[in-house]
Design a protein around this motif. Sequence first.
Motif, mmCIF file in Angstrom:
data_model
loop_
_atom_site.group_PDB
_atom_site.id
_atom_site.type_symbol
_atom_site.label_atom_id
_atom_site.label_comp_id
_atom_site.label_asym_id
_atom_site.label_seq_id
_atom_site.Cartn_x
_atom_site.Cartn_y
_atom_site.Cartn_z
ATOM 1 N N ASN A 142 -1.397 13.496 4.952
ATOM 2 C CA ASN A 142 -1.354 12.072 5.304
ATOM 3 C C ASN A 142 -0.705 11.295 4.169
ATOM 4 O OD1 ASN A 142 -1.766 9.657 6.626
ATOM 5 N ND2 ASN A 142 -3.887 9.437 5.967
ATOM 6 N N LEU A 143 0.603 11.497 3.989
ATOM 7 C CA LEU A 143 1.315 10.780 2.939
ATOM 8 C C LEU A 143 1.325 9.280 3.246
ATOM 9 C CD1 LEU A 143 4.354 13.112 2.245
ATOM 10 C CD2 LEU A 143 2.293 12.831 0.877
ATOM 11 N N PRO A 144 1.220 8.433 2.216
ATOM 12 C CA PRO A 144 1.080 6.989 2.451
ATOM 13 C C PRO A 144 2.345 6.337 2.980
ATOM 14 C CG PRO A 144 1.351 7.440 0.127
ATOM 15 C CD PRO A 144 1.206 8.768 0.781
ATOM 16 N N LEU A 145 2.168 5.194 3.620
ATOM 17 C CA LEU A 145 3.260 4.341 4.061
ATOM 18 C C LEU A 145 3.497 3.296 2.974
ATOM 19 C CD1 LEU A 145 5.172 3.485 6.448
ATOM 20 C CD2 LEU A 145 3.378 1.889 7.123
ATOM 21 N N VAL A 146 4.747 3.005 2.671
ATOM 22 C CA VAL A 146 5.095 2.026 1.638
ATOM 23 C C VAL A 146 5.444 0.700 2.298
ATOM 24 C CG1 VAL A 146 6.598 1.511 -0.308
ATOM 25 C CG2 VAL A 146 5.942 3.884 0.163
ATOM 26 N N GLN A 147 4.725 -0.343 1.930
ATOM 27 C CA GLN A 147 4.945 -1.679 2.471
ATOM 28 C C GLN A 147 5.545 -2.540 1.359
ATOM 29 O OE1 GLN A 147 3.890 -2.579 5.770
ATOM 30 N NE2 GLN A 147 5.151 -4.390 5.481
ATOM 31 N N LEU A 148 6.783 -3.017 1.556
ATOM 32 C CA LEU A 148 7.462 -3.823 0.543
ATOM 33 C C LEU A 148 7.135 -5.306 0.711
ATOM 34 C CD1 LEU A 148 10.949 -2.078 0.499
ATOM 35 C CD2 LEU A 148 8.944 -1.596 -0.896
ATOM 36 N N LYS A 149 7.510 -6.102 -0.285
ATOM 37 C CA LYS A 149 7.151 -7.517 -0.328
ATOM 38 C C LYS A 149 7.689 -8.278 0.890
ATOM 39 C CE LYS A 149 7.705 -11.694 -3.110
ATOM 40 N NZ LYS A 149 8.317 -12.286 -4.327
ATOM 41 N N GLY A 150 8.916 -7.997 1.285
ATOM 42 C CA GLY A 150 9.525 -8.730 2.383
ATOM 43 C C GLY A 150 9.070 -8.304 3.760
ATOM 44 N N GLY A 151 8.107 -7.395 3.848
ATOM 45 C CA GLY A 151 7.608 -6.933 5.138
ATOM 46 C C GLY A 151 8.214 -5.628 5.599
ATOM 47 N N LYS A 152 9.208 -5.124 4.862
ATOM 48 C CA LYS A 152 9.841 -3.872 5.243
ATOM 49 C C LYS A 152 8.934 -2.695 4.897
ATOM 50 C CE LYS A 152 13.962 -1.055 4.365
ATOM 51 N NZ LYS A 152 15.217 -0.934 3.592
ATOM 52 N N SER A 153 8.898 -1.693 5.781
ATOM 53 C CA SER A 153 8.094 -0.497 5.567
ATOM 54 C C SER A 153 9.010 0.719 5.460
ATOM 55 C CB SER A 153 7.100 -0.293 6.713
ATOM 56 O OG SER A 153 6.203 -1.387 6.795
ATOM 57 N N MET A 154 8.569 1.694 4.684
ATOM 58 C CA MET A 154 9.331 2.935 4.557
ATOM 59 C C MET A 154 8.383 4.054 4.168
ATOM 60 S SD MET A 154 11.295 2.579 0.852
ATOM 61 C CE MET A 154 12.325 1.252 1.426
ATOM 62 N N SER A 155 8.869 5.277 4.313
ATOM 63 C CA SER A 155 8.063 6.443 3.931
ATOM 64 C C SER A 155 8.140 6.644 2.424
ATOM 65 C CB SER A 155 8.569 7.692 4.645
ATOM 66 O OG SER A 155 9.885 8.005 4.217
ATOM 67 N N LEU A 156 7.243 7.478 1.908
ATOM 68 C CA LEU A 156 7.264 7.789 0.483
ATOM 69 C C LEU A 156 8.565 8.501 0.113
ATOM 70 C CD1 LEU A 156 5.486 7.609 -2.060
ATOM 71 C CD2 LEU A 156 4.685 9.921 -1.560
ATOM 72 N N LYS A 157 9.067 9.346 0.997
ATOM 73 C CA LYS A 157 10.327 10.035 0.762
ATOM 74 C C LYS A 157 11.486 9.051 0.693
ATOM 75 C CE LYS A 157 13.148 13.562 0.452
ATOM 76 N NZ LYS A 157 13.225 14.360 -0.804
ATOM 77 N N ALA A 158 11.503 8.081 1.587
ATOM 78 C CA ALA A 158 12.574 7.070 1.583
ATOM 79 C C ALA A 158 12.523 6.232 0.313
ATOM 80 C CB ALA A 158 12.453 6.177 2.816
ATOM 81 N N LEU A 159 11.299 5.933 -0.152
ATOM 82 C CA LEU A 159 11.163 5.193 -1.410
ATOM 83 C C LEU A 159 11.734 6.003 -2.565
ATOM 84 C CD1 LEU A 159 10.010 2.785 -3.044
ATOM 85 C CD2 LEU A 159 7.879 4.077 -3.225
#
Length: 330
Positions: free
Chosen positions: A276-293
């Motif tokens: 269950n790898l975490p979801l990354v939530q950025l300041k502007g509301g954009k979300s991405m996977s840990l791999k994408a980060l």
Amino acid sequence: MNKTNQIKTHFDLKIIVFFIVIFIVSCGLLAFKINEKAVCTVKEFKVDAPSFRTGELITFSDDSKNSYEWRWYFGDGTKISYRSKVAHAFSKPGKYTVKLLVNNNCTVEQTITITAKNDVLDAALFPKFKSPKIVYQGDIVKFSDSTAHAKSWEWRFGDSQKIDALEKNPSYVYKTPGEKKVSLVVNGDIKYVKYASIVVLPAKKEQKDLVKERLERRGSARGDAVKEYFDKLPDAPKRSPEIANIDEEKFKKMLLGVSADQLSYENLTRYFCEDNLPLVQLKGGKSMSLKALDESVRNRGINVKKVTLQRDKDNCVTVILLNYKYKTIF
């Protein structure tokens, strides 16, 4: 008659004055050149230094009479110096031929030997850590540091040159056998790096239990429905021992390590629940996977402003609230 005499007088006076000036200037230049060659008596220059080691200043000087112009060539690719007395430091050990050109016509040379500078290191500042001598491929290996003055840690476990862990007492799993060189730097001081060798043996082969195999074969022959049911159940989620040690400040350092390409994505994921790898939530509301980060910030300078980690009941980080920006030259 008068007109002709005036023209002739004017013409003769200009010509005579012109040739007199040319003659005087030529004689002056000739005398200067002869005198310049005559005063070329420089045979050597002075070299003064407490020692000839890299990074230390060496003084070169010329106090010969009749010298008015100097050009120093140090033989290491640095710029020319134009004074009678100059100080220069060589950055690499070796032999260098130093040349001095005086008055643009006298050249003298000296060859000097520069040795490497040996820094005196304080043995008390080296890290002190414990590690096993022999381990097996696939097993969890634990390391512990006892350095009294340590406030930060950079562990490399020998699989690459990248930083593998940033905590005081990390764990690591070797995936390939062989001799590994473990290193630890504390407080970012690379002069005081401590090394240790670990031999990683091939993974242990499980011994076959003949009685168990017979029972399993009999059960399979009977078509044991209960056994088939449990065989189809998925394995329990894997939990790395590092997940309990991750916090906001540590994740911030790890992210900076990723941006500097010093921490691999594989070692980054060891601090999160594998299933269950975490979801990354950025300041502007954009979300991405840990791999994408990881792909977004790797090899790019970043400034991390704020990090918040959200966990579930199993202590797994499920959401990373992140605020960062890329560094620019402006």
